[in-house]
Design a protein around this motif. Structure first.
Motif, short mmCIF file in Angstrom:
data_model
loop_
_atom_site.label_atom_id
_atom_site.label_comp_id
_atom_site.label_asym_id
_atom_site.label_seq_id
_atom_site.Cartn_x
_atom_site.Cartn_y
_atom_site.Cartn_z
N GLU A 284 0.85 -1.20 0.00
CA GLU A 284 0.00 0.00 0.00
C GLU A 284 0.88 1.24 0.00
O GLU A 284 1.75 1.42 0.86
N ALA A 285 0.64 2.11 -0.97
CA ALA A 285 1.48 3.30 -1.13
C ALA A 285 1.25 4.32 -0.02
O ALA A 285 2.16 5.09 0.32
N ALA A 286 0.06 4.36 0.54
CA ALA A 286 -0.21 5.33 1.61
C ALA A 286 0.57 4.96 2.85
O ALA A 286 0.83 3.78 3.12
N PRO A 287 0.96 5.96 3.63
CA PRO A 287 1.67 5.64 4.88
C PRO A 287 0.75 4.95 5.87
O PRO A 287 -0.47 5.11 5.83
N ASN A 288 1.35 4.17 6.76
CA ASN A 288 0.58 3.48 7.79
C ASN A 288 -0.18 4.51 8.62
O ASN A 288 0.42 5.41 9.20
N HIS A 449 -24.84 13.04 0.41
CA HIS A 449 -24.02 13.79 1.36
C HIS A 449 -23.21 12.83 2.23
O HIS A 449 -22.01 13.05 2.47
N ARG A 450 -23.84 11.74 2.70
CA ARG A 450 -23.12 10.76 3.52
C ARG A 450 -22.03 10.06 2.70
O ARG A 450 -20.93 9.83 3.20
N ALA A 451 -22.36 9.74 1.46
CA ALA A 451 -21.37 9.05 0.62
C ALA A 451 -20.16 9.93 0.34
O ALA A 451 -19.03 9.45 0.32
N ILE A 452 -20.40 11.23 0.12
CA ILE A 452 -19.28 12.15 -0.10
C ILE A 452 -18.40 12.21 1.14
O ILE A 452 -17.16 12.23 1.07
N GLY A 453 -19.03 12.25 2.32
CA GLY A 453 -18.27 12.25 3.56
C GLY A 453 -17.44 11.00 3.73
O GLY A 453 -16.28 11.05 4.18
N PHE A 454 -18.01 9.85 3.35
CA PHE A 454 -17.28 8.60 3.44
C PHE A 454 -16.07 8.61 2.52
O PHE A 454 -14.96 8.23 2.92
N GLN A 455 -16.26 9.07 1.28
CA GLN A 455 -15.15 9.09 0.34
C GLN A 455 -14.04 10.03 0.80
O GLN A 455 -12.86 9.75 0.66
N ASP A 456 -14.44 11.16 1.36
CA ASP A 456 -13.44 12.12 1.86
C ASP A 456 -12.59 11.48 2.94
O ASP A 456 -11.36 11.59 2.94
N ALA A 457 -13.26 10.79 3.88
CA ALA A 457 -12.51 10.13 4.95
C ALA A 457 -11.67 8.98 4.41
O ALA A 457 -10.53 8.76 4.84
N LEU A 458 -12.22 8.26 3.43
CA LEU A 458 -11.50 7.11 2.87
C LEU A 458 -10.19 7.54 2.25
O LEU A 458 -9.15 6.91 2.47
N TRP A 459 -10.22 8.64 1.46
CA TRP A 459 -9.01 9.03 0.76
C TRP A 459 -8.09 9.88 1.62
O TRP A 459 -6.97 10.19 1.20
N ARG A 460 -8.53 10.23 2.80
CA ARG A 460 -7.58 10.75 3.79
C ARG A 460 -6.87 9.59 4.47
O ARG A 460 -5.71 9.69 4.85
N PHE A 461 -7.60 8.49 4.63
CA PHE A 461 -7.02 7.28 5.22
C PHE A 461 -6.00 6.68 4.25
O PHE A 461 -4.89 6.31 4.64
#
Length: 957
Positions: A284-288, A449-461
């Motif tokens: 996984e390229a993202a940091p732990n 709105h909920r789905a956008i929030g989920f995606q935002d959190a997902l790609w911060r993770f």
């Protein structure tokens, strides 16, 4: 290997197919790619350079898994379904079987309220909403069933006793769409969008025209390229490709290593482990995320607890199976002798090497915006990761074009839940346009709105890694189709190609079957393009299509329609400041003729500035078909009718000289430039037309051109590849072809070497006589003083001449060229023309056929040349009546260029304005060098082009 699962079983007995003569067991209903992979076959074909290729994207976007099926060349193994007795080969046969049936008449027209393109989550949701609101809805999809990548069903080769949530959700949406009355057309390739109400598609090989009242584009996304050394090896594929093999077809190549970014990689690893596959590791390229990721994990759980639970389950399954998940890891290179064997990767603890039989790569997605861009919808560049274009829409999916909606990952990448919500809102909005009173859906807006929030959190993770073009080694292939390396792209820039379009033409990157889907974003980053204008324009056909399926007869004409290009003069320009530059000669216009004039003027010892408002050679010069025309065109009979003193006829005396000059340019460039002069054939369908060619040949011979008439039998002996039945032909021995892209690069290099000061991006906003010379002002505020001025402005030459009070009769025309995929062998050696229909045809060195003939295009609202559907169809019909081999080939690209329409060349000094010289002609590619040399001769005080080409022959004020 075939995956195991307690609840999934084959639904039918295996059948026999053959691959390269070897019998292979296969399951009816699975893809050919799955059957070959299960049998341990990874090399599906070899490229022109001899490199092995196999399955890569798994969704028909990359065109790397091409095979010959039952004699039909270049079929995508990832989409083709197994049938009993199927015969599969790697190479294309010398005489491929027809790819489709010839059309009977014109394309059928289908009207509907709402046309939905794509039947993934977004398209299904939109179709259901519009149909349930009472609209007549048609949905098209390239696959054989709806669902797209996320909701793809199990292949018909298997049955599932206990389908999981994704399978159940897909089945429920499909059933709901059918219950609502949605009409589906599967196996549908959308090949062109010429207006929102004119969508061209092939359905089951049959050409159809769809004319909807509202258009919904939901074409999904493809995985972004991950250009590392070895990424073209068989066995290296996208994560989505391997998931399609495993999830839909129950097949895997064997031991797998997965690398990239995002939760899809974890899902695939989990599904493979549960199917009995050994997974070496997930990189996984993202940091732990560690404790710092806890906040995002809580946001994920709050926004979509089921999906958050899925993620936790994936990690738990992998932990129990002993599969390492390595965070902060980056793939460096795929290794293997002829197919993938190992991955080298950088990790926080140092470089590692993992051996496996397959590598799955995913570093994000690229929206499929080609159709939306072809229609003219506004787009914006998103500058993160590799970068991508996204279609600009409002909350309901409306684009900048009235009546056109764009939704799902094909507009803006956001995942399945956002796609489902946006799809429903767009479907309701489209229905509301047609049936006022359709209710709003507040619940879907909340879900969005909920789905956008989920995606935002997902790609911060899963933080998206940045792309650094500088890390690409020069030897790394960037364009898979044309086998272009990063070093070749950098060299083109160093040689003067300043834009993405110029680099593309100089290297052929993005010109292959995938039309830049697998390389466009990477090339743009290497070039430094970060805006929509810098990205390669989509071309019809948007995907390769069988030429024969679009071959429909259209009316012929004597002269194509003229168009009025956007004015060359800017609406305003910066006032001149600073000191003026001085030169002997100012050449305005950097096409083949302007470059040639500048070259030969500089070689006469004159100081030359060449001003080009765009980039040199990026218009008609590199948009032409590359024909080296010498003989008179029969359908342009002005020369023969006006007599031997006419300018059109006088061209006969200079054409062979120009071809000789092209050969000199090739010699100086140190290569051939693809020049072949094996003769041009102009066909006559009837004895009466052959008589006209007899008179034409007589005039050509009077000017010293090596032409002769061929009877019917001699014609078939000289050119056995032609269709039978022609009465005869004119044969012009010195005619032929060359590669205009290579020719432009060579000519431009010689111009720079000769000391010409080339000013790209320089518009001459004003020019006037000043004493014995001229004073020119640029739009940017510069001043150039020149002793003499050369008007080489092509279609704008009349406008420029009028600035100096010396109008000339120049018009513009948009003309079309097409190219097919490479044939399996040599089809033809000659330049072939038609004596009574519009056609020029030739085969390039790479094996592709180039089809032209002055079929017209149009200018769009922004003044850019665009294809006409009728011209593509008509051109293919005429070509098909001449070349039977065309039936076994696909058209991969059609383009247009703005060309000059003049009554013969206008060359040399203008008697009305001392020091003004014109360099304007039709057939500017062939005649560019000789006309440039003649004009340069006149500039330095020599004889010049002579009276037949002078502007004095026109009675103009």
């Amino acid at each position: 290997m075939r995956l195991t699962h307690a609840a999934i079983r084959p639904s039918a007995e295996a059948v026999g197919i053959t691959f390269e003569g070897r019998p292979i067991p296969a399951l009816p209903g699975e893809t050919l790619a799955a059957a070959l992979t299960a049998a341990g076959e990874f090399v599906f074909r070899y490229t022109q350079s001899g490199a092995p290729r196999g399955l890569h994207c798994g969704m028909g976007a990359c065109y790397d898994c091409l095979v010959t099926i039952d004699g039909r060349a270049n079929q995508r193994a990832c989409l083709a379904k197994v049938t009993p007795g199927m015969v599969v080969q790697r190479a294309a046969p010398a005489e491929p079987a027809p790819l489709a049936a010839a059309p009977e008449g014109q394309a059928a027209r289908l009207t509907c309220d709402v046309l939905v393109l794509g039947a993934g989550p977004a398209g299904l949701s939109a179709a259901i909403a519009a149909a349930e609101a009472g609209c007549q809805v048609i949905a098209l999809d390239e696959r054989d069933a709806p669902g797209g990548q996320y909701l793809k069903p199990l292949a018909p080769s298997h049955a599932h006793a206990a389908p999981d949530r994704q399978f159940r959700q897909g089945a429920a949406l499909r059933a709901r769409a059918l219950a609502a009355g949605v009409t589906f057309h599967f196996g549908a390739t959308v090949w062109g969008g010429f207006a929102p109400e004119d969508i061209g598609a092939l359905v089951g090989g049959r050409a159809l025209r769809f004319q909807p009242r509202r258009l919904v584009i939901a074409l999904g996304a493809h995985e972004r390229p991950v250009p590392i050394p070895g990424w073209t090896l068989p066995g290296v594929m996208t994560t989505g490709c391997l998931q399609t093999l495993a999830r839909a077809n129950r097949v895997s190549p064997g031991r797998v290593v997965i690398a990239g970014n995002g939760p899809l990689n974890l899902q695939l690893a989990c599904e493979l482990v549960e199917g009995g596959v050994q997974v070496a590791a997930v990189l996984e390229a993202a940091p732990n995320p560690g404790f710092a990721g806890l906040r995002q994990a809580l946001r994920l759980a709050a926004a979509a607890p089921d999906l958050a639970w899925d993620g936790a389950r994936y990690l738990a399954v992998l932990r129990r199976a002993g599969v390492p998940v390595i965070w902060g890891a980056r793939p460096l290179a795929a290794e293997g002798p002829g197919r993938f064997a190992a991955l080298r990767a950088a990790t926080p603890r140092g470089e590692i090497r993992l051996e496996a039989e397959a590598l799955a790569l995913n570093l994000g997605f690229q929206p499929e915006t080609g159709l939306a861009r072809a229609l003219g919808c506004a787009h914006q560049f998103r500058d993160f990761g590799l970068g991508r274009l996204e279609t600009v829409t409002d909350a309901e999916g409306r684009t900048s074009l009235p009546g056109v909606f764009a939704i799902g990952d094909g507009a803006q990448v956001g995942g399945a839940r956002i796609a489902l919500a946006r799809g429903r809102l767009a479907g309701l909005a489209a229905a509301r346009d047609l049936r006022p009173g359709v209710a709003e859906d507040a619940a879907t807006r909340r879900a969005l709105h909920r789905a956008i929030g989920f995606q935002d959190a997902l790609w911060r993770f899963f933080a998206v890694p940045e792309f650094d073009a500088a890390t690409l080694a020069d030897t790394t292939l960037v364009c898979r189709c044309e086998e272009v390396t990063a070093g070749t792209l950098r060299a083109a820039q160093a040689a003067g190609a300043g834009s993405l379009g110029a680099v593309k033409k100089a290297t052929r990157a993005g010109m292959g079957r995938c039309q830049g889907r697998m390389c466009g974003a990477t090339v743009a980053r290497l070039v430094g393009a970060a805006e929509e204008a810098g990205w390669a324009a989509p071309r019809a056909p948007l995907k390769p299509v069988p030429a024969i399926a679009l071959a429909m007869e259209k009316p012929e004409w004597l002269e194509g329609p003229a168009v009025q290009p956007a004015p060359i003069l800017p609406t305003h320009h910066t006032p001149a400041t600073g000191p003026a530059e001085a030169c002997d000669v100012l050449v305005v216009g950097g096409g083949a003729l302007g470059l040639s004039t500048a070259l030969y003027s500089a070689r006469e010892g004159l100081s030359v500035i060449l001003a080009e408002r765009g980039e040199p050679g990026q218009g008609a010069t590199t948009g032409n078909a590359g024909s080296l025309h010498i003989q008179l065109h029969a359908y342009d009979s002005a020369g023969a009718e006006a007599g031997p003193e006419s300018a059109a006829a006088q061209v006969l005396s200079i054409g062979p000289q120009s071809v000789a000059l092209w050969r000199e340019i090739a010699t100086e460039a140190g290569e051939t430039l693809g020049i072949r002069t094996e003769g041009g054939i102009m066909l006559a369908e009837t004895p009466a037309l052959l008589e006209r060619l007899v008179a034409k040949v007589a005039m050509e011979r009077a000017f010293g051109v090596d032409s002769r008439v061929l009877g019917a039998n001699e014609l078939m002996s000289v050119a056995p590849y032609l269709a039978p039945g022609f009465a005869g032909a004119a044969f012009c021995a010195p005619e032929g072809q060359m590669d205009p892209l290579r020719g432009l690069s060579a000519l431009y290099a010689l111009v720079r070497r000769a000391g010409v000061s080339v000013r790209s991006g320089t518009t001459i906003a004003a020019v006037a006589k000043e004493g014995a010379g001229f004073r020119a002002e640029t739009a940017a505020g510069g001043v150039i003083r020149a002793g003499q001025v050369v008007n080489a402005c092509g279609p704008w030459a009349g406008e420029f001449a009028a600035m100096l009070g010396a109008p000339i009769p120049v018009r513009a025309a948009v003309q079309q060229v097409m190219v097919t995929e490479a044939a399996g062998g040599e089809v033809m050696r000659h330049l072939v023309l038609h004596g009574s229909r519009h056609l020029s045809a030739k085969q390039g060195d790479a094996g592709h056929l180039v089809l032209g003939g002055a079929w017209p295009g149009v200018l769009d609202a922004a003044g850019r040349p665009r294809n006409l559907r009728e011209s593509i169809e008509g051109n293919l019909f005429v070509a098909g009546t001449v070349l039977p081999a065309l039936a076994g080939l696909q058209v991969i690209r059609a383009w247009t260029g703005l060309n000059v329409q003049v009554p013969g060349p206008i060359l040399g000094a203008d008697p009305r304005v001392q020091g003004l010289h014109h360099a304007v002609t039709f057939n500017g590619w062939t005649l560019g060098p000789v006309c440039g040399r003649l004009v340069a001769e006149g500039v330095r005080g020599g004889k010049g082009p002579g009276k037949p080409f002078s502007s004095a022959r026109f009675r103009l004020s």
